[in-house]
Design an enzyme around this catalytic site. Structure first.
Site, PDB file in Angstrom:
ATOM      1  N   CYS A  98      -6.186   4.418  -3.636  1.00 35.90           N
ATOM      2  CA  CYS A  98      -6.299   3.093  -3.982  1.00 35.90           C
ATOM      3  C   CYS A  98      -7.326   2.720  -4.678  1.00 35.90           C
ATOM      4  O   CYS A  98      -7.331   1.881  -5.619  1.00 35.90           O
ATOM      5  CB  CYS A  98      -6.149   2.332  -2.479  1.00 35.90           C
ATOM      6  N   GLU A 109       0.864  -0.999   0.138  1.00 37.70           N
ATOM      7  CA  GLU A 109      -0.009  -0.150   0.141  1.00 37.70           C
ATOM      8  C   GLU A 109       0.939   1.193  -0.047  1.00 37.70           C
ATOM      9  O   GLU A 109       1.826   1.246   0.777  1.00 37.70           O
ATOM     10  CB  GLU A 109      -0.859   0.016   1.121  1.00 37.70           C
TER      11      GLU A 109
END
Length: 573
Positions: free
Chosen positions: A95, A56
């Protein structure tokens, strides 16, 4: 080293938010596009496994990409035994839109998946008031969580692969802007693992590493460090050189080191299972870094990601590939590695495999729109050297006061310094109250993208080229950024109510051979065959053709169109 864990209610809520939130290779397939050094000579017969390791919020702050601040022995190993890709870009600096592109091979602006966040939470949690309150605080007032409804032809990466016979698992973040079908994965959970597949079945497994997420900078602020407590860390020129800045950046590198250990654990499991040399390993991050003026921005700090690919037999070991790659290229590449020619509707092009594109990518494209409770509209086009930004709201500054991000100590400090007038000229650029309608950056000589060249006559030709490409791309994808989000929601869910997938039906082809039918475009089918008297399991097979039943067996089916509620479970009488 014993690690102290700092766990808070927000940590739990945020983990739930993302809890549910490529591929194959035919025998003797040649991996194309890596250069001669990266082409395997002897892939095992049959279909190899594919493992996606997804970090991430991470820029190329790793030794294989020139930054040795944190110790990452396992990623170093992947680089030494694999290929480093140095020009890989997300389609957005956050994201959900990025993962939408990875899963579908389409630009988010084409299918209306460009807003962040729209509410990617499991259906079973939609009735939980605490969860809903948590989600709503990061959405505009009056806008309820919803799902994107992609065009009917759209399939997810895992659906193509399951149809091919792969065991497909996701551990555990989904976040595609729509909820997957009950049969998109064999399993999508925190315990999903390739080890649950049938003996000899090839697998496609995705593991997501939440530890490097932006939120872990403040959630883990008091945890033990995986790096030296006095580690000297590089500070970008757009961030202040303060103790708070050093502390938060040190935490970022600590999280990288912790993530690296998890990568090592999975590599060890592959070796223990005797599958390392049967597996193509992708490691990359879902967009750029977690720090202020990185995440959510269309600068390279928000878009450029590191990627390592290890091929069976360590083919291409230690080599580097610098071709431009966009996230929309991942799905067609995975299909190409499986010997599948990509459907024409996809936006990307394969950079590896049997159907590798004959033409190199000339540009990458990206978009920034709503982030949580505040919105902007920016489009980006980049070639190998220059970046063009078009700001559709030049009267609005770059900085968006997002409550989620403002939990970071460094962000809080920068706001105090902004108000006190103590940021230097470079640090204050982000906080301008307006921005140019167009920007042009020389990313080779100005990697932090601080000096706008759009007004310099010397760069008029490149400005015109990238401006024209931006126009072409936005027209080609029918950019949905011009549609008000409430109007977009009405197109997806008329009257604000989520549509229900039509129930499927059965047709007997001959004795005990049953077809499953649906009249709804875009509706995909799953099924289960159970012995009479047994109950349904949680895992649905993806339907690819007529099902043969033995005596005393019962057939159940379910249909689902993305963005819709699934149909009822239908039993064959």
């Amino acid at each position: 080293m014993i690690q102290k864990t700092h766990f808070t209610p927000l940590d739990m809520a945020y983990s739930i938010r993302y809890l549910r939130g490529f591929l194959f290779l035919l025998s003797l397939l040649i991996l194309s596009g890596c250069g001669p050094a990266a082409e395997p000579e002897d892939i095992r017969e049959g279909l190899p496994n594919i493992l996606w390791l997804v970090a991430e919020d991470l820029s190329p702050v790793l030794a294989p990409f020139g930054d040795s601040t944190a110790m990452t022995p396992n990623l170093n190993r992947l680089a030494d035994e694999g290929v480093r890709y140095t020009n890989v870009y997300s389609v957005c600096g956050v994201c959900s839109p990025s993962r939408s592109a990875l899963a579908t091979g389409l630009y988010p602006t084409r299918i209306g998946a460009h807003q962040m966040q729209i509410g990617n939470i499991p259906r079973e949690m939609m009735g939980n008031p605490a969860i809903m309150q948590f989600i709503r605080q990061y959405m505009p007032v009056g806008l309820e969580p919803y799902e994107v409804v992609p065009p009917p032809e759209v399939k997810m990466h895992s659906e193509y692969l399951r149809e091919k016979g792969y065991y497909c698992t996701n551990n555990a973040k989904e976040d595609y802007q729509f909820k997957p079908s009950p049969f998109s994965w064999d399993e999508s959970s925190t315990s999903a693992h390739w080890r649950k597949r049938k003996e000899g079945q090839p697998f496609f497994a995705v593991f997501n590493f939440m530890v490097t997420h932006e939120s872990r900078i403040w959630m883990k602020a008091e945890d033990s460090l995986w790096v030296d407590a006095n580690l000297e860390v590089p500070i970008p020129s757009y961030l202040p050189e303060t103790d708070i800045s050093r502390k938060d950046i040190r935490r970022m590198y600590s999280n990288v080191a912790e993530m690296d250990q998890r990568v090592g654990e999975l590599l060890q499991e592959l070796e223990e299972d005797g599958e390392l040399e049967n597996t193509i390993i992708f490691w990359y991050s879902d967009h750029g870094g977690p720090l202020p003026r990185q995440k959510r921005l269309l600068y390279d700090s928000g878009l450029k990601v590191p990627m390592l690919i290890r091929f069976p037999g360590s083919k291409g070991a230690g080599s580097t590939e610098d071709q431009l790659i966009s996230f929309v290229d991942f799905l067609p590449t995975l299909l190409s590695l499986a010997g599948i020619e990509a459907p024409e509707y996809l936006d990307g092009h394969a950079f590896l495999g049997e159907y590798v594109s004959k033409d190199s990518r000339r540009y990458i494209h990206a978009a920034a729109d709503r982030f949580d409770e505040h919105a902007d509209m920016i489009r980006a086009v980049r070639n190998e050297r220059f970046k063009y930004l078009r700001n559709f709201k030049p009267e609005q500054g770059y900085y968006l006061p997002l409550s989620f991000r403002e939990q970071m100590a460094l962000m809080q400090e920068m706001l105090v310094m902004r108000d006190a007038g103590t940021l230097d000229e470079t640090e204050a650029l982000w906080f301008r109250t307006a921005k140019p309608a167009e920007e042009l950056f020389d990313c080779e000589n100005d990697p932090e993208e601080l000096y706008n060249l759009a007004g310099d006559p010397k760069y008029a030709d490149i400005l015109a080229e990238l401006r024209s490409e931006c126009d072409r791309w936005m027209k080609e994808v029918d950019d949905k950024g011009f549609i008000e989000e409430y109007e977009m929601l009405e197109q997806f869910w008329p009257g604000g109510k989520q549509p229900l997938t039509i129930d499927p039906s059965f047709q007997t082809e001959e004795k005990n051979i049953i077809s499953i039918l649906t009249d709804e475009p875009g509706s995909y089918l799953g099924y289960q065959v159970v012995e009479e008297g047994d109950t349904l399991s949680g895992s649905w097979e993806i339907y690819t053709g007529p099902v043969k039943l033995e005596d005393q067996q019962q057939l159940y089916t379910i249909a689902h169109r993305k963005g819709y509620l699934p149909s009822k479970i239908v039993k064959r009488d």
